[in-house]
Motif scaffolding. Structure first.
Motif, PDB file in Angstrom:
ATOM      1  N   LYS A 206      -7.736  -2.332   3.248  1.00 26.93           N
ATOM      2  CA  LYS A 206      -6.662  -3.330   3.207  1.00 26.93           C
ATOM      3  C   LYS A 206      -5.663  -3.007   2.099  1.00 26.93           C
ATOM      4  CE  LYS A 206      -9.611  -6.960   5.104  1.00 26.93           C
ATOM      5  NZ  LYS A 206     -10.746  -6.059   5.343  1.00 26.93           N
ATOM      6  N   GLU A 207      -6.138  -2.435   1.012  1.00 22.38           N
ATOM      7  CA  GLU A 207      -5.237  -2.067  -0.075  1.00 22.38           C
ATOM      8  C   GLU A 207      -4.233  -1.012   0.390  1.00 22.38           C
ATOM      9  OE1 GLU A 207      -5.428  -0.103  -4.559  1.00 22.38           O
ATOM     10  OE2 GLU A 207      -7.216  -1.038  -3.699  1.00 22.38           O
ATOM     11  N   LEU A 208      -4.715  -0.020   1.149  1.00 25.46           N
ATOM     12  CA  LEU A 208      -3.811   1.018   1.649  1.00 25.46           C
ATOM     13  C   LEU A 208      -2.873   0.454   2.702  1.00 25.46           C
ATOM     14  CD1 LEU A 208      -6.158   4.128   1.930  1.00 25.46           C
ATOM     15  CD2 LEU A 208      -4.572   3.525   0.115  1.00 25.46           C
ATOM     16  N   GLN A 209      -3.344  -0.486   3.498  1.00 30.09           N
ATOM     17  CA  GLN A 209      -2.478  -1.118   4.488  1.00 30.09           C
ATOM     18  C   GLN A 209      -1.332  -1.853   3.805  1.00 30.09           C
ATOM     19  OE1 GLN A 209      -4.882  -3.555   7.096  1.00 30.09           O
ATOM     20  NE2 GLN A 209      -6.220  -1.864   7.644  1.00 30.09           N
ATOM     21  N   LEU A 210      -1.627  -2.528   2.692  1.00 28.64           N
ATOM     22  CA  LEU A 210      -0.570  -3.223   1.939  1.00 28.64           C
ATOM     23  C   LEU A 210       0.443  -2.228   1.382  1.00 28.64           C
ATOM     24  CD1 LEU A 210      -2.724  -5.874   0.020  1.00 28.64           C
ATOM     25  CD2 LEU A 210      -1.105  -6.304   1.873  1.00 28.64           C
ATOM     26  N   ARG A 211      -0.048  -1.082   0.877  1.00 27.61           N
ATOM     27  CA  ARG A 211       0.863  -0.060   0.340  1.00 27.61           C
ATOM     28  C   ARG A 211       1.773   0.479   1.449  1.00 27.61           C
ATOM     29  NH1 ARG A 211      -0.679   1.944  -4.910  1.00 27.61           N
ATOM     30  NH2 ARG A 211      -1.930   0.262  -5.810  1.00 27.61           N
ATOM     31  N   LYS A 212       1.218   0.685   2.637  1.00 29.12           N
ATOM     32  CA  LYS A 212       2.020   1.203   3.748  1.00 29.12           C
ATOM     33  C   LYS A 212       3.084   0.191   4.172  1.00 29.12           C
ATOM     34  CE  LYS A 212      -1.691   4.131   5.570  1.00 29.12           C
ATOM     35  NZ  LYS A 212      -2.671   4.335   6.673  1.00 29.12           N
ATOM     36  N   ILE A 213       2.731  -1.088   4.134  1.00 28.92           N
ATOM     37  CA  ILE A 213       3.710  -2.124   4.478  1.00 28.92           C
ATOM     38  C   ILE A 213       4.852  -2.130   3.467  1.00 28.92           C
ATOM     39  CG2 ILE A 213       4.062  -4.620   4.618  1.00 28.92           C
ATOM     40  CD1 ILE A 213       1.268  -4.824   5.836  1.00 28.92           C
ATOM     41  N   ASP A 214       4.521  -1.984   2.182  1.00 31.20           N
ATOM     42  CA  ASP A 214       5.568  -1.920   1.150  1.00 31.20           C
ATOM     43  C   ASP A 214       6.511  -0.750   1.404  1.00 31.20           C
ATOM     44  OD1 ASP A 214       4.670  -4.150  -0.193  1.00 31.20           O
ATOM     45  OD2 ASP A 214       3.386  -3.027  -1.564  1.00 31.20           O
TER      46      ASP A 214
ATOM     47  N   LEU B  16       9.323   5.870  -5.100  1.00 31.35           N
ATOM     48  CA  LEU B  16       8.369   5.271  -6.033  1.00 31.35           C
ATOM     49  C   LEU B  16       7.212   4.617  -5.288  1.00 31.35           C
ATOM     50  CD1 LEU B  16       7.573   4.417  -8.915  1.00 31.35           C
ATOM     51  CD2 LEU B  16       9.086   2.441  -8.660  1.00 31.35           C
ATOM     52  N   LEU B  17       7.533   3.870  -4.231  1.00 34.62           N
ATOM     53  CA  LEU B  17       6.470   3.231  -3.440  1.00 34.62           C
ATOM     54  C   LEU B  17       5.602   4.280  -2.736  1.00 34.62           C
ATOM     55  CD1 LEU B  17       8.474   0.265  -1.901  1.00 34.62           C
ATOM     56  CD2 LEU B  17       6.679   0.140  -3.631  1.00 34.62           C
ATOM     57  N   HIS B  18       6.207   5.398  -2.343  1.00 36.57           N
ATOM     58  CA  HIS B  18       5.431   6.479  -1.729  1.00 36.57           C
ATOM     59  C   HIS B  18       4.446   7.080  -2.739  1.00 36.57           C
ATOM     60  CE1 HIS B  18       4.460   9.798   0.944  1.00 36.57           C
ATOM     61  NE2 HIS B  18       4.756  10.650  -0.017  1.00 36.57           N
ATOM     62  N   TYR B  19       4.892   7.239  -3.980  1.00 33.05           N
ATOM     63  CA  TYR B  19       4.002   7.750  -5.019  1.00 33.05           C
ATOM     64  C   TYR B  19       2.886   6.736  -5.318  1.00 33.05           C
ATOM     65  CZ  TYR B  19       7.903  10.968  -5.770  1.00 33.05           C
ATOM     66  OH  TYR B  19       8.891  11.897  -5.592  1.00 33.05           O
ATOM     67  N   LEU B  20       3.244   5.448  -5.300  1.00 32.32           N
ATOM     68  CA  LEU B  20       2.218   4.417  -5.484  1.00 32.32           C
ATOM     69  C   LEU B  20       1.212   4.448  -4.331  1.00 32.32           C
ATOM     70  CD1 LEU B  20       4.443   1.436  -6.698  1.00 32.32           C
ATOM     71  CD2 LEU B  20       2.730   2.652  -8.049  1.00 32.32           C
ATOM     72  N   GLU B  21       1.700   4.759  -3.133  1.00 34.52           N
ATOM     73  CA  GLU B  21       0.800   4.888  -1.981  1.00 34.52           C
ATOM     74  C   GLU B  21      -0.136   6.083  -2.171  1.00 34.52           C
ATOM     75  OE1 GLU B  21       1.115   5.412   2.896  1.00 34.52           O
ATOM     76  OE2 GLU B  21       2.867   4.814   1.729  1.00 34.52           O
ATOM     77  N   GLU B  22       0.414   7.194  -2.687  1.00 30.25           N
ATOM     78  CA  GLU B  22      -0.428   8.362  -2.988  1.00 30.25           C
ATOM     79  C   GLU B  22      -1.502   8.002  -4.011  1.00 30.25           C
ATOM     80  OE1 GLU B  22       1.697  11.781  -4.265  1.00 30.25           O
ATOM     81  OE2 GLU B  22       2.892  11.955  -2.440  1.00 30.25           O
ATOM     82  N   ALA B  23      -1.087   7.279  -5.067  1.00 32.63           N
ATOM     83  CA  ALA B  23      -2.053   6.852  -6.075  1.00 32.63           C
ATOM     84  C   ALA B  23      -3.097   5.929  -5.461  1.00 32.63           C
ATOM     85  CB  ALA B  23      -1.332   6.152  -7.224  1.00 32.63           C
ATOM     86  N   GLY B  24      -2.670   5.073  -4.529  1.00 36.09           N
ATOM     87  CA  GLY B  24      -3.617   4.183  -3.849  1.00 36.09           C
ATOM     88  C   GLY B  24      -4.626   4.955  -3.027  1.00 36.09           C
TER      89      GLY B  24
END
Length: 444
Positions: free
Chosen positions: A44-52, A134-142
């Motif tokens: 679910k955490e990765l799903q939230l990152r993808k939505i962002d 930035l959000l893509h990098y946060l997704e990578e970190a996630g």
């Protein structure tokens, strides 16, 4: 339907329900790589990152839409009141201007096309694109964080299963030894204290087994949540707990891992993107002090005609088009401190990036040293097991030959079990530090 048929159907339903229960209790064999793939889908955490990230894509398109001309339409209708004229002062009764028609209405359209606004539109587009990066990098970190959590729980299950197997074997061995000591006690060969010590050790091992089973259940639930299984789904890891050759990359030194971390780490990319964001914000603030130029056009249908002389109580159409130039003089002093704050924020983000690099160097060195330290511990643990097994064999023989104390035997048994536990702990710790190293360097 007769009674026999009903009984037969009921029996079949019972068998089917039992089969379903059996299937629900069956364990699922899964590798760590497969667990990572499931986590990519079900976390679910990765799903939230993808939505962002998807939201940021829409914001980029919204920023680019500002290049398009602006169109507007408006209409109004109302009634004019009688207009009083105070010829003798406001304390005297007024005279009223007679109006033939009290109605007033208008409808019109307007357009504006921006030619130049200090490049604010271009800056806003770049800000949206940088925010998406930035959000893509946060997704990578996630992804790295979730993969590491999956590895932790997966290795926790492996360790608990290994500990459970060792404890169960030790309990089985202790039960056999307790039976032997019980017979010796009944024959008056050993004291009752030996019997009690053996019983106590067996009881402690059963308690340890309960703790291990609880740890196994907790790790299983945590992994199931991450990879989309039911909480009580049994997991059977297919990977070996031993350290394989794929984990030992002797050709990679600390400097190699550090270089990868500086280049590939999501944390480093995030720090750079934040600097870019602040630089764009500073440009956006400075753009407020620049003029705005654009084409405009208006087309209005109104009644009555009171804009141009001679006036007329008739509807009229008026169109106007041209170029408009505006300049916000107050921005010269209103935004002075805002511009300074933006400049200071850039220096702050640059310092934060250096701090991130410092922490990366610390984390890489720590994980690198701990990993190779664990590899040495594994070699030592294997030798320790050999020594403990030989020691237990000798003490076990001497005890039943009445040449050693039970305390020595129980100590030797505990040391052997502890040595096997240490091997498992070292293997799990080595893998965790290896995955931590991959996480830090942006490769997990």
């Amino acid at each position: 339907m007769n009674r026999k048929s009903k009984n037969a159907i009921a029996f079949i339903l019972i068998l089917l329900s039992c089969h379903c229960i059996t299937n629900a209790q069956e364990s699922v064999s899964i590798s760590l790589q497969e667990a990572w793939q499931r986590a990519n889908t079900f976390s679910k955490e990765l799903q939230l990152r993808k939505i962002d990230t998807k939201i940021s894509e829409e914001k980029i398109l919204d920023a680019k839409n500002k290049w398009l001309p602006e169109f507007g339409a408006d209409a109004s209708y109302g009634k004019l009141a009688n207009i009083p004229i105070f010829e003798n002062g406001i304390l005297k009764s007024p005279e009223y201007i007679p109006l033939e028609d009290h109605s007033v209405y208008d409808a019109g359209i307007e357009a504006y096309f921006n030619l130049y606004n200090g490049h604010k539109t271009k800056i806003r587009v770049k800000q949206a694109e940088t925010k998406q990066a930035l959000l893509h990098y946060l997704e990578e970190a996630g992804f790295s964080d979730i993969h590491y959590k999956v590895a932790q729980d997966y290795l926790g299950i492996q360790a608990s299963l290994a500990f459970k197997n060792l404890i169960e074997r030790n309990i089985y061995k202790n039960k056999k030894r307790l039976n032997q000591i019980t017979k010796l006690y009944q024959n008056g060969v050993v004291l009752k204290s030996d019997l009690l010590r053996s019983q106590l050790q067996l009881s402690r091992q059963k308690t340890n087994l309960l703790k291990i089973e609880n740890n196994l259940e907790l790790s299983t639930q945590q992994l199931n949540i991450l990879i989309g299984f039911d909480d009580d789904q049994a997991i059977e890891p297919t990977d070996s707990i031993a350290i394989g050759s794929e984990y030992i990359k002797t050709e990679l030194l600390y400097q190699d891992y550090l270089g990868q971390a500086i280049q590939l780490s999501p944390l480093e990319k995030i720090a750079r993107a934040q600097i870019t964001m602040m630089q764009l914000y500073e440009k956006d603030v400075k753009a407020e002090k620049l003029p705005k130029i654009g084409f405009f056009g208006e087309y209005t249908y109104s009644y009555p005609q009171i804009k141009l002389y001679p006036y007329s109580n008739s509807p009229y159409l008026m169109g106007v088009a041209g170029i408009k130039v505006s300049y916000n003089i107050s921005a010269l002093y209103h935004d002075k401190h805002k511009e300074r704050a933006a400049s200071i924020s850039i220096r702050k983000q640059e310092l934060a990036q250096k701090q991130t690099e410092d922490q990366l160097r610390i984390d890489v060195r720590t994980a690198y040293k701990r990993f190779h330290e664990n590899l040495k511990e594994i070699e030592t643990a294997k030798m320790n097991i050999q020594q403990a097994e030989e020691n237990y064999r000798i003490v076990n023989q001497t005890y039943f030959n009445q040449l050693a104390l039970l305390t020595d035997l129980l100590t030797a048994d505990t040391q052997l079990l502890q040595a096997k536990f240490e091997l498992v702990n070292s293997q799990v710790s080595a893998k965790l530090h290896y995955y931590q190293l991959l996480k830090i360097t942006g490769q997990l």
